[in-house]
Structure formats: C-alpha cells, structure tokens
Design a protein around this motif. Structure first.
Motif, mmCIF file in Angstrom:
data_model
loop_
_atom_site.group_PDB
_atom_site.id
_atom_site.type_symbol
_atom_site.label_atom_id
_atom_site.label_comp_id
_atom_site.label_asym_id
_atom_site.label_seq_id
_atom_site.Cartn_x
_atom_site.Cartn_y
_atom_site.Cartn_z
ATOM 1 N N ARG A 68 48.791 30.713 45.718
ATOM 2 C CA ARG A 68 47.374 30.810 46.046
ATOM 3 C C ARG A 68 47.000 32.265 46.299
ATOM 4 O O ARG A 68 47.755 33.011 46.920
ATOM 5 N N LEU A 69 45.822 32.638 45.802
ATOM 6 C CA LEU A 69 45.332 34.008 45.903
ATOM 7 C C LEU A 69 43.981 34.025 46.601
ATOM 8 O O LEU A 69 43.061 33.297 46.224
ATOM 9 N N ASP A 70 43.862 34.867 47.639
ATOM 10 C CA ASP A 70 42.576 35.167 48.256
ATOM 11 C C ASP A 70 42.193 36.576 47.845
ATOM 12 O O ASP A 70 42.984 37.514 47.997
ATOM 13 N N SER A 71 40.976 36.735 47.322
ATOM 14 C CA SER A 71 40.501 38.041 46.856
ATOM 15 C C SER A 71 39.173 38.345 47.520
ATOM 16 O O SER A 71 38.238 37.543 47.460
ATOM 17 N N VAL A 72 39.078 39.520 48.148
ATOM 18 C CA VAL A 72 37.899 39.855 48.941
ATOM 19 C C VAL A 72 37.273 41.155 48.452
ATOM 20 O O VAL A 72 37.978 42.100 48.079
ATOM 21 N N ASP A 73 35.945 41.188 48.452
ATOM 22 C CA ASP A 73 35.204 42.407 48.103
ATOM 23 C C ASP A 73 33.811 42.291 48.711
ATOM 24 O O ASP A 73 33.321 41.179 48.963
ATOM 25 N N ASN A 74 33.179 43.446 48.930
ATOM 26 C CA ASN A 74 31.812 43.431 49.463
ATOM 27 C C ASN A 74 30.781 43.804 48.407
ATOM 28 O O ASN A 74 29.599 43.951 48.719
ATOM 29 N N ASP A 75 31.217 43.968 47.154
ATOM 30 C CA ASP A 75 30.332 44.319 46.050
ATOM 31 C C ASP A 75 30.046 43.058 45.236
ATOM 32 O O ASP A 75 30.861 42.635 44.411
ATOM 33 N N GLN A 76 28.892 42.472 45.458
ATOM 34 C CA GLN A 76 28.571 41.198 44.815
ATOM 35 C C GLN A 76 28.465 41.335 43.301
ATOM 36 O O GLN A 76 28.910 40.451 42.550
ATOM 37 N N ALA A 77 27.878 42.431 42.825
ATOM 38 C CA ALA A 77 27.701 42.611 41.385
ATOM 39 C C ALA A 77 29.042 42.671 40.672
ATOM 40 O O ALA A 77 29.230 42.060 39.611
ATOM 41 N N ALA A 78 29.989 43.398 41.250
ATOM 42 C CA ALA A 78 31.314 43.500 40.643
ATOM 43 C C ALA A 78 32.060 42.175 40.751
ATOM 44 O O ALA A 78 32.603 41.668 39.763
ATOM 45 N N GLN A 79 32.075 41.600 41.943
ATOM 46 C CA GLN A 79 32.850 40.376 42.136
ATOM 47 C C GLN A 79 32.302 39.206 41.322
ATOM 48 O O GLN A 79 33.063 38.304 40.933
ATOM 49 N N SER A 80 31.018 39.224 41.031
ATOM 50 C CA SER A 80 30.444 38.130 40.248
ATOM 51 C C SER A 80 31.052 38.064 38.844
ATOM 52 O O SER A 80 31.135 36.982 38.247
ATOM 53 N N ILE A 81 31.474 39.197 38.322
ATOM 54 C CA ILE A 81 32.140 39.204 37.020
ATOM 55 C C ILE A 81 33.481 38.490 37.124
ATOM 56 O O ILE A 81 33.836 37.664 36.272
ATOM 57 N N ALA A 82 34.224 38.793 38.183
ATOM 58 C CA ALA A 82 35.504 38.103 38.400
ATOM 59 C C ALA A 82 35.290 36.604 38.555
ATOM 60 O O ALA A 82 36.031 35.793 37.978
ATOM 61 N N GLN A 83 34.282 36.235 39.308
ATOM 62 C CA GLN A 83 34.012 34.808 39.519
ATOM 63 C C GLN A 83 33.629 34.107 38.225
ATOM 64 O O GLN A 83 34.034 32.968 37.974
ATOM 65 N N ARG A 84 32.862 34.797 37.397
ATOM 66 C CA ARG A 84 32.417 34.189 36.140
ATOM 67 C C ARG A 84 33.602 33.902 35.208
ATOM 68 O O ARG A 84 33.651 32.853 34.553
ATOM 69 N N HIS A 85 34.556 34.816 35.169
ATOM 70 C CA HIS A 85 35.667 34.681 34.233
ATOM 71 C C HIS A 85 36.889 33.968 34.818
ATOM 72 O O HIS A 85 37.686 33.405 34.069
ATOM 73 N N LEU A 86 37.026 33.997 36.143
ATOM 74 C CA LEU A 86 38.253 33.486 36.768
ATOM 75 C C LEU A 86 38.007 32.391 37.799
ATOM 76 O O LEU A 86 38.958 31.772 38.273
ATOM 77 N N GLY A 87 36.745 32.151 38.147
ATOM 78 C CA GLY A 87 36.438 31.222 39.228
ATOM 79 C C GLY A 87 36.802 29.785 38.944
ATOM 80 O O GLY A 87 36.877 28.974 39.874
ATOM 81 N N HIS A 88 37.050 29.449 37.689
ATOM 82 C CA HIS A 88 37.453 28.081 37.347
ATOM 83 C C HIS A 88 38.896 27.798 37.730
ATOM 84 O O HIS A 88 39.318 26.643 37.755
ATOM 85 N N ASP A 89 39.663 28.842 38.027
ATOM 86 C CA ASP A 89 41.082 28.681 38.361
ATOM 87 C C ASP A 89 41.207 28.247 39.822
ATOM 88 O O ASP A 89 40.807 28.994 40.724
ATOM 89 N N PRO A 90 41.751 27.057 40.092
ATOM 90 C CA PRO A 90 41.810 26.562 41.479
ATOM 91 C C PRO A 90 42.764 27.348 42.368
ATOM 92 O O PRO A 90 42.753 27.162 43.589
ATOM 93 N N ARG A 91 43.555 28.233 41.798
ATOM 94 C CA ARG A 91 44.517 28.990 42.603
ATOM 95 C C ARG A 91 43.890 30.179 43.312
ATOM 96 O O ARG A 91 44.508 30.750 44.210
ATOM 97 N N VAL A 92 42.674 30.557 42.932
ATOM 98 C CA VAL A 92 42.051 31.744 43.527
ATOM 99 C C VAL A 92 40.808 31.354 44.304
ATOM 100 O O VAL A 92 40.026 30.507 43.880
ATOM 101 N N THR A 93 40.628 32.002 45.461
ATOM 102 C CA THR A 93 39.414 31.861 46.269
ATOM 103 C C THR A 93 38.819 33.246 46.448
ATOM 104 O O THR A 93 39.507 34.169 46.915
ATOM 105 N N PHE A 94 37.564 33.402 46.072
ATOM 106 C CA PHE A 94 36.876 34.685 46.218
ATOM 107 C C PHE A 94 36.075 34.701 47.518
ATOM 108 O O PHE A 94 35.424 33.721 47.869
ATOM 109 N N HIS A 95 36.145 35.828 48.195
ATOM 110 C CA HIS A 95 35.433 36.006 49.456
ATOM 111 C C HIS A 95 34.534 37.237 49.324
ATOM 112 O O HIS A 95 35.032 38.346 49.085
ATOM 113 N N LEU A 96 33.236 37.058 49.473
ATOM 114 C CA LEU A 96 32.293 38.174 49.520
ATOM 115 C C LEU A 96 32.129 38.543 50.990
ATOM 116 O O LEU A 96 31.456 37.845 51.747
#
Length: 209
Positions: A84-112
């Motif tokens: 399991r991977l937790d990934s954190v960032d405070n840049d919503q514009a950048a992190q939204s790209i990661a979420q769009r391409h990788l957010g379907h993977d249940p192993r990762v949780t993104f934290h803004l």
C-alpha cells in the motif's frame, strides 16, 4: 578481455532504464509538460524506486511529494498486490494528473495536504519505505519523517546534486541535509553520485543513540 567483450559488458551495464518502465508514464509526462511542472522524478531514480518497492512485499510505502505521479507510477510498478502506498502533496493541479492516471489503482491513496501537518498525524515506525521528494520530510520536519521508518526500512531522498531549478542559496541546505542524514546512529547511509544525487538510509534500530 577483448575489445568485443568490453563492449558487451559496457552494453549490459547501460543504466538507462528500459526494463519495467510503467506504460502509463508517457501519458503522465505529456500532461506534466502541459502544465509546466519541472520537478518530476527522473527515470533512473524511478527505476530505483521500483526496485526498492519490490524489496518490500506487502509493504507500507509513503511518498512525500506526489507531483504529477511520475515517482508514484514507478513505485506502483514495483509493489506487489498487498503493498500500500500513501502519496501526499499540497499542489492540487499537479496531483490531479497523478489521480487521473493512477487513481484507479486500489493500492494507492492520494492525500491533498500540507506535508508537515500530514507527518504529524502518522504513527511512528509505520512505513517500510519513505521517499522524500518535497520540502517537508526532507529540509524541514526531517525527524518526523525518519521516525516513520521501521527497522529494516528505507528512507530515500533525491536531487542532492546541483539542479537547474534550485533556488538561490539552496546548496548549503543540501549540504546540511546530507550531514544530518549521515550522522544518524540509528540508520546506515549510502550516498550515490548518480541520477539526480541520491542518499539511502536503512534503519538499523528503532532509537537514535
């Protein structure tokens, strides 16, 4: 050894990563360039992230600084189904790209979230691998980040060699960070003057002495 043998060995040791490169990277890189984001992890660092993640079956992994998800993609490429991977960032514009391409993977949780505040909420010795690729957990709040690493776990930082995007006066901060990391009695350290400049710590016991 003949000239041909030297050539074969040199070719085999070419360290430009091709094996295991995540297929999704091309799309992430394209979107990264579109927003002018210039702080994504380079491919050699990514290949190392993949290998380190693979060394932690069913591991808990923390990425400090999602960016657009380049490093995230490499980590996921090395993780097994139970990691399991937790990934954190405070840049919503950048992190939204990661979420769009990788957010379907249940192993990762993104934290803004603010990195320093996020670190404060995490329990000690909770992670097998911490990749610190942003200010918090690296140049600030270092002790909080290191406290998260389990015995036998890994803490990795990059961008320790001069980079074109370094702000004025950044070099002394990097030197101080390297000194602080190498002085830790509860970790074994190795510096790599390779890729963007890396330092790996492996926790040897749970308390500094």
């Amino acid at each position: 050894m003949s000239i041909d043998d030297h050539f074969v060995v040199a070719t085999m040791m070419d360290d430009n990563p091709t094996e295991g490169r995540p297929a999704v990277l091309d799309a992430i890189v394209l979107d990264t360039r579109a927003i002018g984001f210039g702080m994504a992890s380079e491919a050699k660092t990514g290949a190392l992230l993949r290998a380190l993640a693979a060394s932690k079956p069913a591991g808990r992994i923390l990425e400090l600084g999602t960016g657009t998800g380049v490093g995230t993609a490499w980590l996921l490429a090395g993780m097994d189904a139970n990691a399991r991977l937790d990934s954190v960032d405070n840049d919503q514009a950048a992190q939204s790209i990661a979420q769009r391409h990788l957010g379907h993977d249940p192993r990762v949780t993104f934290h803004l979230a603010d990195g320093a505040e996020f670190l404060e909420r995490l329990p000690a010795l909770a992670f097998d691998l911490v990749y610190a690729d942003t200010w918090a957990g690296k140049f600030t709040d270092l002790d909080a980040a290191l406290a998260l690493v389990r015995v036998g776990g890994i803490y990795l930082v990059d961008d320790l060699l001069p980079q074109p995007n370094w702000p004025e006066g950044h070099a002394p901060k990097v030197a101080a960070l390297v000194t602080a990391l190498e002085s830790r009695a509860d970790f074994a350290a190795v510096k790599l003057a390779w890729a963007s400049g890396l330092l790996i710590l492996v926790r040897t016991h749970s308390h500094a002495s």
